[in-house]
Design a protein around this motif. Structure first.
Motif, mmCIF file in Angstrom:
data_model
loop_
_atom_site.group_PDB
_atom_site.id
_atom_site.type_symbol
_atom_site.label_atom_id
_atom_site.label_comp_id
_atom_site.label_asym_id
_atom_site.label_seq_id
_atom_site.Cartn_x
_atom_site.Cartn_y
_atom_site.Cartn_z
ATOM 1 N N LYS A 156 9.085 2.845 -14.873
ATOM 2 C CA LYS A 156 9.177 1.231 -14.192
ATOM 3 C C LYS A 156 10.125 1.560 -13.321
ATOM 4 N N VAL A 157 9.916 1.365 -11.992
ATOM 5 C CA VAL A 157 10.799 1.174 -10.724
ATOM 6 C C VAL A 157 11.308 -0.230 -10.901
ATOM 7 N N VAL A 158 12.810 0.069 -11.207
ATOM 8 C CA VAL A 158 13.528 -1.261 -11.622
ATOM 9 C C VAL A 158 14.271 -1.729 -10.308
ATOM 10 N N LYS A 159 14.680 -1.260 -9.432
ATOM 11 C CA LYS A 159 15.396 -1.738 -8.349
ATOM 12 C C LYS A 159 15.540 -0.367 -7.176
ATOM 13 N N PHE A 160 15.870 -0.788 -6.018
ATOM 14 C CA PHE A 160 16.270 0.196 -5.024
ATOM 15 C C PHE A 160 17.380 -0.657 -4.069
ATOM 16 N N VAL A 161 17.767 0.128 -3.285
ATOM 17 C CA VAL A 161 18.794 -0.290 -2.164
ATOM 18 C C VAL A 161 18.648 0.650 -0.926
ATOM 19 N N ARG A 162 18.469 0.027 0.032
ATOM 20 C CA ARG A 162 18.304 0.621 1.581
ATOM 21 C C ARG A 162 19.325 0.178 2.562
ATOM 22 N N TYR A 163 19.991 1.143 2.941
ATOM 23 C CA TYR A 163 21.015 0.745 4.158
ATOM 24 C C TYR A 163 20.483 1.322 5.509
ATOM 25 N N GLU A 164 20.650 0.795 6.575
ATOM 26 C CA GLU A 164 20.416 1.169 7.775
ATOM 27 C C GLU A 164 21.604 1.059 8.432
ATOM 28 N N LYS A 165 22.096 2.161 9.215
ATOM 29 C CA LYS A 165 23.437 2.121 9.771
ATOM 30 C C LYS A 165 23.236 1.098 10.823
ATOM 31 N N GLY A 166 24.383 0.164 10.883
ATOM 32 C CA GLY A 166 24.792 -0.635 11.887
ATOM 33 C C GLY A 166 23.792 -2.046 11.764
ATOM 34 N N GLU A 167 22.930 -2.098 10.858
ATOM 35 C CA GLU A 167 22.307 -3.138 10.827
ATOM 36 C C GLU A 167 23.187 -4.495 10.739
ATOM 37 N N ASP A 181 0.746 -1.214 -0.176
ATOM 38 C CA ASP A 181 -0.112 0.141 0.053
ATOM 39 C C ASP A 181 0.915 1.331 0.049
ATOM 40 N N PHE A 182 0.515 2.292 -0.862
ATOM 41 C CA PHE A 182 1.164 3.407 -1.022
ATOM 42 C C PHE A 182 1.038 4.324 0.377
ATOM 43 N N VAL A 183 2.223 4.598 0.857
ATOM 44 C CA VAL A 183 2.144 5.328 2.293
ATOM 45 C C VAL A 183 1.555 6.713 2.508
ATOM 46 N N LYS A 184 1.391 7.284 1.182
ATOM 47 C CA LYS A 184 0.635 8.535 1.332
ATOM 48 C C LYS A 184 -0.779 8.390 0.736
ATOM 49 N N ASP A 185 -1.150 7.391 0.453
ATOM 50 C CA ASP A 185 -2.611 6.919 -0.030
ATOM 51 C C ASP A 185 -2.742 5.517 0.106
ATOM 52 N N GLY A 186 -3.157 5.099 1.099
ATOM 53 C CA GLY A 186 -3.691 3.660 1.428
ATOM 54 C C GLY A 186 -4.647 2.896 0.327
ATOM 55 N N SER A 187 -5.263 3.875 -0.254
ATOM 56 C CA SER A 187 -6.354 3.150 -1.391
ATOM 57 C C SER A 187 -5.473 2.848 -2.687
ATOM 58 N N LEU A 188 -4.189 3.126 -2.681
ATOM 59 C CA LEU A 188 -3.655 2.438 -3.950
ATOM 60 C C LEU A 188 -2.327 1.691 -3.509
ATOM 61 N N THR A 189 -1.900 0.935 -4.330
ATOM 62 C CA THR A 189 -0.572 0.173 -4.039
ATOM 63 C C THR A 189 0.506 1.127 -4.701
ATOM 64 N N VAL A 190 1.630 0.966 -4.541
ATOM 65 C CA VAL A 190 2.731 1.725 -5.381
ATOM 66 C C VAL A 190 2.735 1.603 -6.661
ATOM 67 N N GLU A 191 2.576 0.135 -7.105
ATOM 68 C CA GLU A 191 2.561 0.027 -8.613
ATOM 69 C C GLU A 191 1.227 0.852 -9.301
ATOM 70 N N LYS A 192 0.165 1.054 -8.540
ATOM 71 C CA LYS A 192 -0.960 1.867 -9.060
ATOM 72 C C LYS A 192 -0.732 3.477 -9.132
ATOM 73 N N HIS A 193 0.093 3.423 -8.144
ATOM 74 C CA HIS A 193 0.414 5.192 -8.026
ATOM 75 C C HIS A 193 1.384 5.326 -9.028
ATOM 76 N N VAL A 194 2.421 4.625 -9.343
ATOM 77 C CA VAL A 194 3.455 4.836 -10.238
ATOM 78 C C VAL A 194 2.702 4.870 -11.652
ATOM 79 N N ALA A 195 1.921 3.899 -11.881
ATOM 80 C CA ALA A 195 1.147 3.947 -13.232
ATOM 81 C C ALA A 195 0.269 5.142 -13.436
ATOM 82 N N ALA A 196 -0.491 5.709 -12.544
ATOM 83 C CA ALA A 196 -1.065 7.018 -12.437
ATOM 84 C C ALA A 196 -0.421 8.175 -12.639
#
Length: 308
Positions: free
Chosen positions: A276-287, A251-266
């Motif tokens: 098209k969202v291809v990839k992402f990387v998330r680092y959290e310090k010390g994990e 669910d898209f955090v800014k609008d729970g009525s949409l998925t991220v996929e549907k928000h990107v399409a809109a």
């Protein structure tokens, strides 16, 4: 495999399950942490837990985009005080710039790159930085995105850093910056394991199904149902697995009525092109880093000569 009280504490931090149940899980799994997490999930006592530990280490995660190239790096120090110093932050910015400009293939290649404004390599410069800052410093990991459109986001002064990479057609790159920032914040907040459900391996799905079936077998209300019925229920639950673990299906955090996929399409439709969202990387310090737990009282006693 034997386990210690520290292992029990770590499992409790990972799963938010009581100490006694964590001890039972480690006993049943002979001290194997991953198997203990599975055991707790099968008993219905824990939700899916991150395999990385949650014990924090100090330092900074930095994510930048320069001339269309994205870079993210985690650099660790011993204390929060040092990691907030001007000298340490200068090091973080300099290393980030090197990653963008030199495109090192791995950590060895990065350490061999010249430090900005110096004839020395980063590896040769680090001892000097350690001496000036007064603490041990480690460049832990990095990633670089050179194609497509990349957007960066840094949360809470470097606690979390995110890069999101998109393929964009028929739209100016700057027009998708807001979308990219929103998706970065989604990743920072929800910590998805996959970009899209198509990336989830069959082994992962099989393991999740196995855990769900075991949970039902341990549930008195479900154990009496035929296995075929339980399997159908589990298959229905797999969509929930995708929603929790896959960025595009969340669910898209800014609008729970949409998925991220549907928000990107809109957004793509509104801008008259393709995204098209291809990839992402998330680092959290010390994990995943075990932070040394000093016994302060013992340290004071030792300093005062009381342990003799």
């Amino acid at each position: 495999m034997a386990f210690t009280a520290a292992d029990v504490k770590k499992l409790r931090e990972m799963t938010n399950v009581g100490m006694m149940d964590c001890k039972k899980a480690l006993t049943a799994s002979e001290g194997d942490m991953d198997k203990a997490v599975e055991w707790l999930r099968e008993k219905g006592l824990a939700a899916a837990a991150k395999k990385s530990g949650r014990i924090a280490a100090e330092g900074v995660v930095n994510a930048v985009v320069e001339d269309g190239v994205g870079a993210i790096v985690e650099i660790n120090a011993e204390t929060d005080f040092a990691s907030k110093s001007d000298k340490f932050m200068e090091l973080v910015r300099d290393v980030s710039s090197v990653i963008v400009k030199e495109a090192p293939a791995d950590m060895d290649a990065l350490m061999a790159c010249k430090y900005p404004g110096s004839d020395l390599s980063i590896e040769a410069t680090l001892p000097e930085k350690i001496l000036v800052i007064g603490e041990n410093i480690k460049i832990r990991r990095f990633e670089r995105y050179a194609s497509g459109v990349t957007v960066s986001y840094v949360h809470m002064g470097g606690r979390i850093g995110v890069l999101v990479n998109m393929e964009v057609e028929g739209i100016a790159p700057e027009a998708v910056t807001t979308l990219g920032k929103d998706i970065c914040m989604q990743v920072a907040s929800m910590n998805p394991a996959f970009c899209d459900k198509s990336e989830v391996s069959q082994d992962t799905l099989d393991k999740e199904k196995e855990i769900q079936m075991a949970q039902m077998a341990n549930d008195p209300n479900m154990a009496s149902k035929p296995e075929s019925v339980r399997e159908k229920i589990v298959m229905g639950k797999m969509s929930k697995f995708y929603e929790e673990n896959c960025l595009m299906q969340q669910d898209f955090v800014k609008d729970g009525s949409l998925t991220v996929e549907k928000h990107v399409a809109a957004v793509a439709k509104e801008l008259g092109g393709k995204i098209k969202v291809v990839k992402f990387v998330r680092y959290e310090k010390g994990e995943g880093i075990e932070k040394k737990a000093d016994d302060f009282a013992a340290e004071v006693a030792a300093a005062a000569g009381l342990n003799k």
